[in-house]
Design an enzyme around this catalytic site. Structure first.
Site, short mmCIF file in Angstrom:
data_model
loop_
_atom_site.label_atom_id
_atom_site.label_comp_id
_atom_site.label_asym_id
_atom_site.label_seq_id
_atom_site.Cartn_x
_atom_site.Cartn_y
_atom_site.Cartn_z
N TRP A 105 0.83 -1.21 0.00
CA TRP A 105 0.00 0.00 0.00
C TRP A 105 0.86 1.25 0.00
CZ3 TRP A 105 -4.36 -0.80 -2.02
CH2 TRP A 105 -4.99 -2.03 -1.85
N ASP A 174 -2.06 6.41 6.58
CA ASP A 174 -3.10 5.54 6.04
C ASP A 174 -3.37 4.47 7.10
OD1 ASP A 174 -4.63 3.64 4.80
OD2 ASP A 174 -3.32 3.37 3.05
N LYS A 198 -12.96 -2.23 6.48
CA LYS A 198 -12.29 -3.21 7.35
C LYS A 198 -12.82 -3.09 8.77
CE LYS A 198 -8.85 -2.37 4.01
NZ LYS A 198 -8.82 -3.59 3.26
C1 LIG Z 1 -3.89 0.01 3.97
C2 LIG Z 1 -4.77 0.19 2.77
N1 LIG Z 1 -4.71 1.35 2.11
C3 LIG Z 1 -5.47 1.56 1.01
C4 LIG Z 1 -6.33 0.58 0.55
C5 LIG Z 1 -7.14 0.86 -0.68
O1 LIG Z 1 -8.45 1.07 -0.34
P1 LIG Z 1 -9.60 1.18 -1.44
O2 LIG Z 1 -9.71 -0.15 -2.10
O3 LIG Z 1 -10.78 1.55 -0.61
O4 LIG Z 1 -9.23 2.25 -2.39
C6 LIG Z 1 -6.43 -0.63 1.21
C7 LIG Z 1 -7.36 -1.66 0.71
O5 LIG Z 1 -7.40 -2.78 1.09
C8 LIG Z 1 -5.61 -0.83 2.34
O6 LIG Z 1 -5.64 -1.99 3.00
#
Ligand SMILES: Cc1ncc(COP(=O)(O)O)c(C=O)c1O
Length: 360
Positions: A105, A174, A198
């Protein structure tokens, strides 16, 4: 029927009580004659839902008064663009964003940020966060971005705020996959963001918590609907927010308060993670790859040493009601996500199965 435990990384398990309440209120919310999905986002009914959700989240995370909570759309990934679009407006061309790279991520965040600014990767490791003293931070960087829980690789950490370099920097975190699972001091952060799917509610809601003085710094090209200041000034109603998702998030916040809040979630998260990691460590049949100090309490990736048994493992798990244990396709193996709504009984059921499959 076998009891079902859902270990999905997200969208993920929600508290049964929340789903039952939502089902009971589906056709007629509190005698209004309307489903929440049918309400105007500006009407008194939805406004009361929204205000309660905002108030409860503020209370759960002890969000100080000089921070705004935004309920946005676009998911966690869109924040990788929206954060630079919203924070770089006051910076001269050639600004630098610092990143701590700890897995997939942060990787994605870094790639996106390169479209808007220079990027400095101050530290990098997907299995162990380098000691903070070794982080090569840029003096005067626009901000420092970190993903404090890497959902895929299973690396979790919190920075050491005693580091004097943290005094003046703007920290962006994040927290998509561990928000509300551990106590944090919001005042140490400039921006916190999290996709809801989540620990908060259904996909489609993204929470942004931002310090007031960082509002109003958007680049001119920032889309209006995603300009944090406009969103904040309009109480997340600049455009139509994801109303039903906010309603479910609000029910989850009420559930969390009834359970004892974030401190209780943290206590449970530690107990659940210990139970699972201890079982994995005790067996030669399985392995984990993250340094113990950085093991995520929420996402536990593990591998069968004999990967030819993967399919049999997953089939046996499914037969026992243990669902969605397959690891992310980019890393393979298995992953058990044990978010707030996963009871310890679910983790115990997984541990029993791990032992049974290993022939213990
Ligand atoms: C730590 C983290 N950041 C960002 C995201 C991306 O999120 P989204 O799919 O809602 O754009 C995720 C998705 O699993 C994630 O686990």
């Amino acid at each position: 029927m076998t009891h079902i435990y859902n270990f999905s990384a997200g969208p993920a398990v929600l508290p049964k009580e929340v789903l039952a309440q939502a089902a009971a209120e589906m056709l007629d919310w509190h005698g209004s004659g309307m489903s929440v999905m049918e309400m105007s986002h500006r009407g008194p009914e939805f406004m009361s839902i929204y205000k309660a959700a905002e108030r409860d989240l503020r209370e759960l995370l002890a969000v100080p008064d000089n921070y705004k909570i935004l309920f946005m759309q676009g998911g966690g990934l869109s924040q990788n663009a929206l954060i630079p679009l919203n924070l770089l407006g006051h910076k001269p061309e050639g600004a630098t964003i610092d990143f701590i790279h700890t897995g997939s991520w942060s990787d994605k965040s870094i790639k996106e940020a390169r479209k808007y600014a220079n990027v400095n990767v101050a530290a990098s490791s997907a299995t162990q966060v380098p000691p903070q003293a070794e982080w090569r931070l840029t003096p005067g960087a626009a901000y420092l971005h970190m993903c404090t829980n890497e959902t895929i690789g299973g690396v979790e950490y919190q920075p050491d705020f005693n580091d004097p370099r943290f005094k003046d920097l703007v920290l962006v975190a994040d927290m998509s996959s561990h928000i509300l699972s551990r106590r944090i001091d919001v005042a140490k952060y400039g921006v916190i963001f999290a996709g809801a799917q989540k620990n908060i509610g259904p996909a489609g809601v993204t929470i942004v918590i931002i310090r007031d003085d960082l509002l109003g710094r958007a680049l001119p090209i920032c889309p209006s609907a995603f300009d944090f200041k406009l969103v904040a000034d309009n109480e997340s109603m600049y455009n139509t927010p994801p109303t039903y998702g906010i309603y479910i998030a609000g029910l989850v916040f009420q559930w969390l308060k009834k359970q004892g809040g974030v401190a209780e979630m943290e206590r449970r998260a530690i107990a659940k993670a210990e139970l699972l990691y201890n079982a994995l460590d005790a067996s030669d049949f399985y392995e984990t790859r993250v340094a113990p100090a950085n093991r995520s309490r929420m996402n536990v990736p593990f591998y069968l040493k004999d990967e030819s048994k993967n399919e049999a493992f997953l089939a046996g798990a499914k037969a026992r009601g243990l669902l969605q244990l397959k690891g992310h396709k980019s890393v393979g193996g298995m992953r058990a996500s044990i978010y707030n709504a996963m009871p310890i009984e679910g983790v115990q059921a997984l541990v029993d199965y791990l032992n049974e499959f290993a022939g213990l």
